[in-house]
Design a protein around this motif. Structure first.
Motif, PDB file in Angstrom:
ATOM      1  N   CYS A  21      15.114 -38.066  -1.294  1.00 18.78           N
ATOM      2  CA  CYS A  21      16.162 -37.690  -2.249  1.00 18.78           C
ATOM      3  C   CYS A  21      17.490 -38.338  -1.891  1.00 18.78           C
ATOM      4  O   CYS A  21      18.237 -38.792  -2.771  1.00 18.78           O
ATOM      5  CB  CYS A  21      16.304 -36.176  -2.290  1.00 18.78           C
ATOM      6  N   LEU A  22      17.796 -38.376  -0.601  1.00 18.73           N
ATOM      7  CA  LEU A  22      19.026 -39.016  -0.146  1.00 18.73           C
ATOM      8  C   LEU A  22      19.050 -40.500  -0.487  1.00 18.73           C
ATOM      9  O   LEU A  22      20.091 -41.052  -0.841  1.00 18.73           O
ATOM     10  CB  LEU A  22      19.203 -38.813   1.357  1.00 18.73           C
TER      11      LEU A  22
ATOM     12  N   ASN B   9      27.267 -43.414  -0.707  1.00 18.15           N
ATOM     13  CA  ASN B   9      27.115 -42.607   0.504  1.00 18.15           C
ATOM     14  C   ASN B   9      27.320 -41.128   0.217  1.00 18.15           C
ATOM     15  O   ASN B   9      28.087 -40.757  -0.675  1.00 18.15           O
ATOM     16  CB  ASN B   9      28.113 -43.058   1.573  1.00 18.15           C
ATOM     17  N   CYS B  10      26.641 -40.285   1.002  1.00 16.27           N
ATOM     18  CA  CYS B  10      26.730 -38.855   0.754  1.00 16.27           C
ATOM     19  C   CYS B  10      26.538 -38.073   2.051  1.00 16.27           C
ATOM     20  O   CYS B  10      25.978 -38.580   3.021  1.00 16.27           O
ATOM     21  CB  CYS B  10      25.690 -38.412  -0.278  1.00 16.27           C
ATOM     22  N   LEU B  11      27.027 -36.849   2.042  1.00 14.80           N
ATOM     23  CA  LEU B  11      26.787 -35.906   3.124  1.00 14.80           C
ATOM     24  C   LEU B  11      25.564 -35.067   2.782  1.00 14.80           C
ATOM     25  O   LEU B  11      25.181 -34.961   1.607  1.00 14.80           O
ATOM     26  CB  LEU B  11      28.001 -34.991   3.304  1.00 14.80           C
TER      27      LEU B  11
ATOM     28  N   VAL C 154      25.404 -30.949  -5.224  1.00 14.32           N
ATOM     29  CA  VAL C 154      26.696 -30.664  -5.848  1.00 14.32           C
ATOM     30  C   VAL C 154      27.670 -31.745  -5.397  1.00 14.32           C
ATOM     31  O   VAL C 154      27.472 -32.380  -4.362  1.00 14.32           O
ATOM     32  CB  VAL C 154      27.235 -29.269  -5.479  1.00 14.32           C
ATOM     33  N   GLY C 155      28.722 -31.934  -6.182  1.00 13.06           N
ATOM     34  CA  GLY C 155      29.678 -32.968  -5.817  1.00 13.06           C
ATOM     35  C   GLY C 155      30.309 -32.708  -4.464  1.00 13.06           C
ATOM     36  O   GLY C 155      30.367 -33.580  -3.602  1.00 13.06           O
ATOM     37  N   GLU C 156      30.788 -31.492  -4.271  1.00 11.99           N
ATOM     38  CA  GLU C 156      31.453 -31.133  -3.024  1.00 11.99           C
ATOM     39  C   GLU C 156      31.197 -29.663  -2.732  1.00 11.99           C
ATOM     40  O   GLU C 156      30.874 -28.880  -3.627  1.00 11.99           O
ATOM     41  CB  GLU C 156      32.953 -31.402  -3.110  1.00 11.99           C
ATOM     42  N   ALA C 157      31.363 -29.282  -1.451  1.00 15.66           N
ATOM     43  CA  ALA C 157      31.150 -27.896  -1.048  1.00 15.66           C
ATOM     44  C   ALA C 157      32.044 -27.566   0.135  1.00 15.66           C
ATOM     45  O   ALA C 157      32.304 -28.409   0.996  1.00 15.66           O
ATOM     46  CB  ALA C 157      29.685 -27.658  -0.682  1.00 15.66           C
ATOM     47  N   ARG C 158      32.504 -26.321   0.177  1.00 16.96           N
ATOM     48  CA  ARG C 158      33.293 -25.845   1.313  1.00 16.96           C
ATOM     49  C   ARG C 158      32.411 -25.719   2.555  1.00 16.96           C
ATOM     50  O   ARG C 158      31.194 -25.540   2.449  1.00 16.96           O
ATOM     51  CB  ARG C 158      33.909 -24.486   0.974  1.00 16.96           C
ATOM     52  N   PHE C 159      33.023 -25.806   3.715  1.00 23.11           N
ATOM     53  CA  PHE C 159      32.281 -25.727   4.976  1.00 23.11           C
ATOM     54  C   PHE C 159      31.454 -24.444   5.057  1.00 23.11           C
ATOM     55  O   PHE C 159      30.264 -24.470   5.396  1.00 23.11           O
ATOM     56  CB  PHE C 159      33.252 -25.801   6.159  1.00 23.11           C
TER      57      PHE C 159
ATOM     58  N   ALA D 277      18.543 -26.961   1.317  1.00 17.64           N
ATOM     59  CA  ALA D 277      19.132 -28.264   1.650  1.00 17.64           C
ATOM     60  C   ALA D 277      20.230 -28.600   0.647  1.00 17.64           C
ATOM     61  O   ALA D 277      20.171 -28.189  -0.519  1.00 17.64           O
ATOM     62  CB  ALA D 277      18.057 -29.343   1.647  1.00 17.64           C
ATOM     63  N   LEU D 278      21.233 -29.344   1.101  1.00 16.13           N
ATOM     64  CA  LEU D 278      22.341 -29.762   0.242  1.00 16.13           C
ATOM     65  C   LEU D 278      22.505 -31.273   0.299  1.00 16.13           C
ATOM     66  O   LEU D 278      22.331 -31.887   1.354  1.00 16.13           O
ATOM     67  CB  LEU D 278      23.658 -29.133   0.702  1.00 16.13           C
ATOM     68  N   ILE D 279      22.887 -31.854  -0.832  1.00 24.59           N
ATOM     69  CA  ILE D 279      23.354 -33.243  -0.884  1.00 24.59           C
ATOM     70  C   ILE D 279      24.719 -33.227  -1.556  1.00 24.59           C
ATOM     71  O   ILE D 279      24.888 -32.649  -2.628  1.00 24.59           O
ATOM     72  CB  ILE D 279      22.391 -34.164  -1.645  1.00 24.59           C
ATOM     73  N   LEU D 280      25.697 -33.872  -0.894  1.00 29.04           N
ATOM     74  CA  LEU D 280      27.084 -33.878  -1.366  1.00 29.04           C
ATOM     75  C   LEU D 280      27.568 -35.317  -1.506  1.00 29.04           C
ATOM     76  O   LEU D 280      28.084 -35.911  -0.561  1.00 29.04           O
ATOM     77  CB  LEU D 280      27.980 -33.123  -0.369  1.00 29.04           C
TER      78      LEU D 280
END
Length: 256
Positions: A146-147, A156-158, A194-199, A211-214
């Motif tokens: 997926c990444l 690039n992504c977190l 999601v585009g972005e996420a808080r810590f 799992a998350l992709i940011l």
């Protein structure tokens, strides 16, 4: 062509009833009776985008993010927002924003993200039609797979999770959508993009075995602005329509 005709088309494609209650969507600046010949799409109206609109003799800016977003008490040259509004008003440049209606529309931003993964059985993640969730088909099996898709399409992504984690169900929400974590986990998603996420939201996702992709707020939405320019061109062939060249990511990776 009158602005009203273009607004009617945009409203039909991205019904304002789909927008979140807090949002400011639709025609935000402009005269419906004014003629339009040149349209520019963008993610956000910035000073650079505003100057480009003036330079390119634009009649209508279709900005994903609303401008203005919140109520304004005064419009003066003492603020950046005020100077941009005065410039746009002086040049009679209209501004339309579909924002969360664009996110949640049938072929909107979140649906396009779902198509990027080739998801099947896609449905809204929330009852009000926001977000998307579906099953992965084909050779994509792990978080690593997926990444690779996201890196190829969006950059690039977190991420949060183990690279060898098997992925079957994917949930999606463009922009600042870490509020979807609880619902995605409840519906059995293995992965949430999601585009972005808080810590602390990332910690919550990990605790829920999600799992998350940011890819970043900009990357998760900007591609749809280019798609929108193409859609307007296809519908209004007699007009000039293009995506802004000055609408750029504000965050950069150091050493990437």
């Amino acid at each position: 062509m009158q602005l009203e005709q273009i607004v009617d088309f945009l409203n039909s494609q991205y019904p304002l009833s789909l927008a979140e209650e807090w949002d400011n969507v639709g025609l935000l600046l402009g005269d419906l009776a004014r003629d339009v010949r040149r349209i520019m799409t963008c993610l956000t109206v910035t000073p650079e985008v505003c100057r480009e609109a003036v330079r390119e003799s634009i009649d209508l800016i279709v900005s994903h993010h609303p401008f203005p977003f919140r109520a304004i008490r005064r419009i003066t040259s003492e603020t950046v927002e005020g100077r941009m509004l005065l410039e746009l008003l002086g040049r009679e440049i209209a501004v339309y924003s579909p924002h969360t209606a664009h996110d949640s529309a049938e072929d909107g931003v979140n649906r396009q993200l779902a198509d990027m993964f080739g998801l099947a059985d896609v449905r809204a993640l929330n009852e009000n039609g926001s977000g998307r969730i579906g099953r992965i088909l084909g050779s994509v099996k792990t978080l690593h797979d997926c990444l690779e898709i996201v890196r190829t399409r969006l950059g690039n992504c977190l991420y949060v999770g183990q690279l060898d984690r098997e992925i079957d169900t994917v949930a999606l929400g463009c922009g600042a959508a870490d509020g979807f974590i609880e619902e995605a986990a409840r519906q059995g998603a293995d992965l949430l993009l999601v585009g972005e996420a808080r810590f602390h939201a990332c910690l919550e996702a990990r605790s829920r075995n999600l799992a998350l992709i940011l890819p970043g707020h900009y990357a998760s939405e900007h591609f749809a602005v280019e798609t929108l320019a193409g859609k307007l061109t296809a519908r209004f062939a007699e007009l000039t329509c293009f995506a802004s060249r000055e609408d750029r990511e504000v965050l950069h990776w150091f050493g990437a």
